[in-house]
Design a protein around this motif. Structure first.
Motif, PDB file in Angstrom:
ATOM      1  N   UNK A 136     -11.138-117.608   4.613  1.00  0.00           N
ATOM      2  CA  UNK A 136     -10.413-118.825   4.714  1.00  0.00           C
ATOM      3  C   UNK A 136      -9.264-118.889   5.493  1.00  0.00           C
ATOM      4  N   UNK A 137      -8.421-117.759   5.795  1.00  0.00           N
ATOM      5  CA  UNK A 137      -7.250-117.761   6.666  1.00  0.00           C
ATOM      6  C   UNK A 137      -7.868-117.811   7.979  1.00  0.00           C
ATOM      7  N   UNK A 138      -8.887-117.037   8.477  1.00  0.00           N
ATOM      8  CA  UNK A 138      -9.636-117.003   9.655  1.00  0.00           C
ATOM      9  C   UNK A 138      -9.890-118.683   9.996  1.00  0.00           C
ATOM     10  N   UNK A 139     -10.566-119.600   9.012  1.00  0.00           N
ATOM     11  CA  UNK A 139     -10.892-120.701   9.268  1.00  0.00           C
ATOM     12  C   UNK A 139      -9.787-121.475   9.579  1.00  0.00           C
ATOM     13  N   UNK A 140      -8.324-121.383   8.966  1.00  0.00           N
ATOM     14  CA  UNK A 140      -7.319-122.111   9.127  1.00  0.00           C
ATOM     15  C   UNK A 140      -6.677-121.722  10.160  1.00  0.00           C
ATOM     16  N   UNK A 141      -6.692-120.631  10.746  1.00  0.00           N
ATOM     17  CA  UNK A 141      -5.815-120.342  12.090  1.00  0.00           C
ATOM     18  C   UNK A 141      -7.077-120.368  13.474  1.00  0.00           C
ATOM     19  N   UNK A 142      -8.184-120.528  13.344  1.00  0.00           N
ATOM     20  CA  UNK A 142      -9.252-120.639  14.303  1.00  0.00           C
ATOM     21  C   UNK A 142      -8.780-122.116  15.143  1.00  0.00           C
ATOM     22  N   UNK A 143      -9.075-122.092  16.504  1.00  0.00           N
ATOM     23  CA  UNK A 143      -8.730-123.177  17.263  1.00  0.00           C
ATOM     24  C   UNK A 143      -9.530-124.224  16.868  1.00  0.00           C
ATOM     25  N   UNK A 144      -9.328-125.423  16.649  1.00  0.00           N
ATOM     26  CA  UNK A 144     -10.375-126.533  16.255  1.00  0.00           C
ATOM     27  C   UNK A 144     -11.553-126.574  17.476  1.00  0.00           C
ATOM     28  N   UNK A 145     -11.311-126.283  18.709  1.00  0.00           N
ATOM     29  CA  UNK A 145     -12.389-126.205  19.826  1.00  0.00           C
ATOM     30  C   UNK A 145     -13.302-125.074  19.470  1.00  0.00           C
ATOM     31  N   UNK A 146     -12.941-124.073  18.944  1.00  0.00           N
ATOM     32  CA  UNK A 146     -13.800-123.101  18.463  1.00  0.00           C
ATOM     33  C   UNK A 146     -14.925-123.394  17.521  1.00  0.00           C
ATOM     34  N   UNK A 147     -14.211-123.962  16.340  1.00  0.00           N
ATOM     35  CA  UNK A 147     -14.971-124.599  15.063  1.00  0.00           C
ATOM     36  C   UNK A 147     -16.193-125.626  15.722  1.00  0.00           C
ATOM     37  N   UNK A 148     -15.653-126.580  16.412  1.00  0.00           N
ATOM     38  CA  UNK A 148     -16.432-127.827  16.940  1.00  0.00           C
ATOM     39  C   UNK A 148     -17.510-127.346  17.890  1.00  0.00           C
TER      40      UNK A 148
END
Lengths: 159, 159
Positions: A136-148
Motif C-alpha cells: 500500500x505504501x508503494x501504491x501511495x508513493x508511485x507517480x499517478x502516471x505509472x498507475x494510469x
C-alpha cells in the motif's frame, strides 16, 4: 550482500496486481509482457509468492494471479523472503571452533559468536525497515502516471 | 540476501589481528591455520582488505598482515564492503521502463523508482548499523577465553 533479480520482479508484480485489483486474475503471460520478462522464469517467483500466501492463483484459461491479501497487509519483507528465503545473509559457520579453537571446551562456545551477533543486528535493522513498508505504501508513493499507464496498457491487452 | 563466506573469514581475521597486535605481521598461513581455512583462497580476501586500507601487508619470509589502523577506526561496514563490494544488494534494472513502460516519455521516470527507493532505505539501515560497530567493539565483547586461546595458540606456533 546480493539479491536475485526475482526480488525486483516480484515487487513490481505485487505493485501491478494492486493497481489491477478488480480486473480479475492476471495471467503470468501478461505480467511478463508488462515488464518484458521471461514468462516461464517469472512464473517460478509468482509461485513462490503464492506459496507464501501473498498471491492467490486461479487455474484455467481465465486464470492467473491476484493479491491474496489487502495491499496494506503485505510487507516488503514478506515479498523478499518469499523470493530469497528467510535465512540470514551472513552465514556463521562457527570457524571460531576450528583450527586454534578445535581443542577448546564446548562450553567456551555456548554464547553465540560476537561476530555473528553483530552481523545479525545489522540484518535485523534491514528486516525492521522492510517489515515497516507495505505494498500500500508503494501504491501511495508511485507517480499517478505509472498507475494510469499500467491500467491503460492492461485494458489494451484485453481488446 | 546472501553474503560470501569471505565475510565471516575477513571479520575473524581482523579480530584476530587486533588480538595479536604487537606480534608483528601475521602470515596468511597462520591466519588460515587459526581457522582451518584454505590459505590460497583466504589470501584473496586478505588482499582485498589490504587494498581497502584495512590491513597492511609486509613481504618477505617474516612478512604477513597487520591492521593498518586502530581497531576503533575499522568499522564492520568497511570490512564487509572490502569483501563484497559496495554495490546495492537490491539491483534495480528499471524494469518499469520496459514492456508497458517502453513507449512512455523519459520524463515519466525522472524520479527514482519507488521500489528501488524503498529497498535502499532498508539497506541504508543495514549499513548504518554496520558502520556503527568497529573491530574494537568485537574485541571488547569477545569472551576473554577466546582472546587467550588465540594468543596462546599463536605463541605455540612460533616455537
Amino acid at each position: 550482500m546480493k539479491m536475485s533479480e526475482g526480488v525486483e520482479w516480484a515487487l513490481h508484480c505485487c505493485l501491478t496486481l494492486a493497481w489491477l485489483e478488480g480486473e480479475g486474475p492476471v495471467p503470468t503471460s501478461k505480467l511478463a509482457a508488462a515488464f518484458d520478462l521471461p514468462a516461464h522464469y517469472l512464473n517460478k517467483f509468482l509461485q513462490n509468492l503464492a506459496r507464501a500466501g501473498i498471491l492467490s492463483s486461479t487455474a484455467g484459461s481465465r486464470g492467473g494471479f491476484r493479491l491474496a491479501k489487502r495491499p496494506e497487509s503485505i510487507t516488503l519483507l514478506e515479498i523478499v523472503n518469499a523470493v530469497e528465503g528467510d535465512e540470514w545473509g551472513f552465514r556463521c559457520t562457527e570457524i571460531r571452533q576450528r583450527g586454534a579453537g578445535c581443542h577448546a571446551a564446548k562450553s567456551d562456545f555456548s554464547r553465540p559468536c560476537g561476530i555473528a551477533a553483530a552481523m545479525r543486528r545489522a540484518e535485523d535493522a534491514w528486516r525492521r525497515e522492510l517489515a515497516a513498508q507495505t505494498v500500500a505504501d508503494l501504491v501511495r508513493t508511485a507517480p499517478p502516471s505509472g498507475t494510469q499507464r499500467m491500467r491503460r496498457w492492461y485494458a489494451d491487452q484485453a481488446r
